[in-house]
Design a protein around this motif. Structure first.
Motif, short mmCIF file in Angstrom:
data_model
loop_
_atom_site.label_atom_id
_atom_site.label_comp_id
_atom_site.label_asym_id
_atom_site.label_seq_id
_atom_site.Cartn_x
_atom_site.Cartn_y
_atom_site.Cartn_z
N ALA A 97 21.94 63.06 -39.61
CA ALA A 97 22.01 62.11 -40.72
C ALA A 97 22.35 60.71 -40.22
CB ALA A 97 23.04 62.58 -41.73
N ILE A 98 23.26 60.64 -39.25
CA ILE A 98 23.64 59.35 -38.70
C ILE A 98 22.47 58.72 -37.95
CG2 ILE A 98 25.13 58.24 -36.98
CD1 ILE A 98 27.33 60.19 -37.85
N ALA A 99 21.72 59.54 -37.20
CA ALA A 99 20.55 59.03 -36.47
C ALA A 99 19.50 58.50 -37.44
CB ALA A 99 19.97 60.13 -35.59
N VAL A 100 19.27 59.22 -38.53
CA VAL A 100 18.29 58.78 -39.52
C VAL A 100 18.75 57.48 -40.17
CG1 VAL A 100 17.27 59.37 -41.75
CG2 VAL A 100 17.35 61.07 -39.95
N LEU A 101 20.01 57.42 -40.54
CA LEU A 101 20.52 56.20 -41.17
C LEU A 101 20.47 55.01 -40.21
CD1 LEU A 101 23.57 57.56 -43.18
CD2 LEU A 101 21.42 56.70 -44.08
N SER A 102 20.75 55.25 -38.95
CA SER A 102 20.68 54.18 -37.96
C SER A 102 19.25 53.65 -37.83
CB SER A 102 21.17 54.70 -36.61
OG SER A 102 21.04 53.72 -35.63
N ALA A 103 18.28 54.56 -37.82
CA ALA A 103 16.87 54.14 -37.75
C ALA A 103 16.48 53.34 -39.00
CB ALA A 103 15.97 55.36 -37.60
N GLN A 104 16.97 53.77 -40.16
CA GLN A 104 16.66 53.05 -41.40
C GLN A 104 17.29 51.67 -41.40
OE1 GLN A 104 17.90 55.64 -44.57
NE2 GLN A 104 16.01 56.84 -44.53
#
Length: 145
Positions: free
Chosen positions: A40-47
């Motif tokens: 979830a953190i990786a996805v949010l960072s990409a966003q």
């Protein structure tokens, strides 16, 4: 007494070891990229990165549009000044010779009212007669429904 303190020390060390193992397992689950919070953190960072890029593009586009608008506004002001000068110069031209009268249907006739100065006005200061021109309204205009 020493034996009791050694037993308590060993129990404390075993409790700390168990606590560390539990925390280690939770941290592994937390950091898993596929199913845990790490994903979830990786996805949010990409966003966040994508939104930052989109924001930068929007800012550059807005700055470009603002500059174009400023340039167009300057051009419009210059054109308005030129038109004002042209209109002012038209007042200095003599009246054109009267041609054949136009049909009344294309342009409605003008109503002319003249204000005649009174004796009190002439005593104060000599003023020119004021002319008010109004277009006559057509009486056959229908109201919109």
């Amino acid at each position: 007494m020493e034996l009791i303190s050694n037993i308590l020390l060993i129990a404390g060390a075993l409790g700390a070891a168990v606590y560390c193992i539990v925390l280690s397992r939770r941290l592994k689950k937390f950091n898993q990229l596929e199913s845990g919070m790490g994903g979830a953190i990786a996805v949010l960072s990409a966003q966040v990165d994508e939104m930052t890029k989109a924001l930068e593009k929007a800012q550059t586009t807005a700055n470009t549009s603002a500059e174009q608008l400023r340039n167009l506004t300057k051009r419009a002001e210059i054109g308005a000044e030129k038109l004002e000068i042209m209109l002012a110069s038209l007042h200095d031209l003599p009246a054109p010779p009267q041609a054949a009268p136009r049909p009344a249907a294309s342009t409605p006739p003008l109503e002319v009212e003249e204000e005649i100065p009174t004796a009190a006005d002439e005593a104060e200061s000599p003023k020119r007669a004021r002319v008010v021109r109004r277009r006559q309204r057509e009486s056959n205009i229908e109201a919109a429904e």
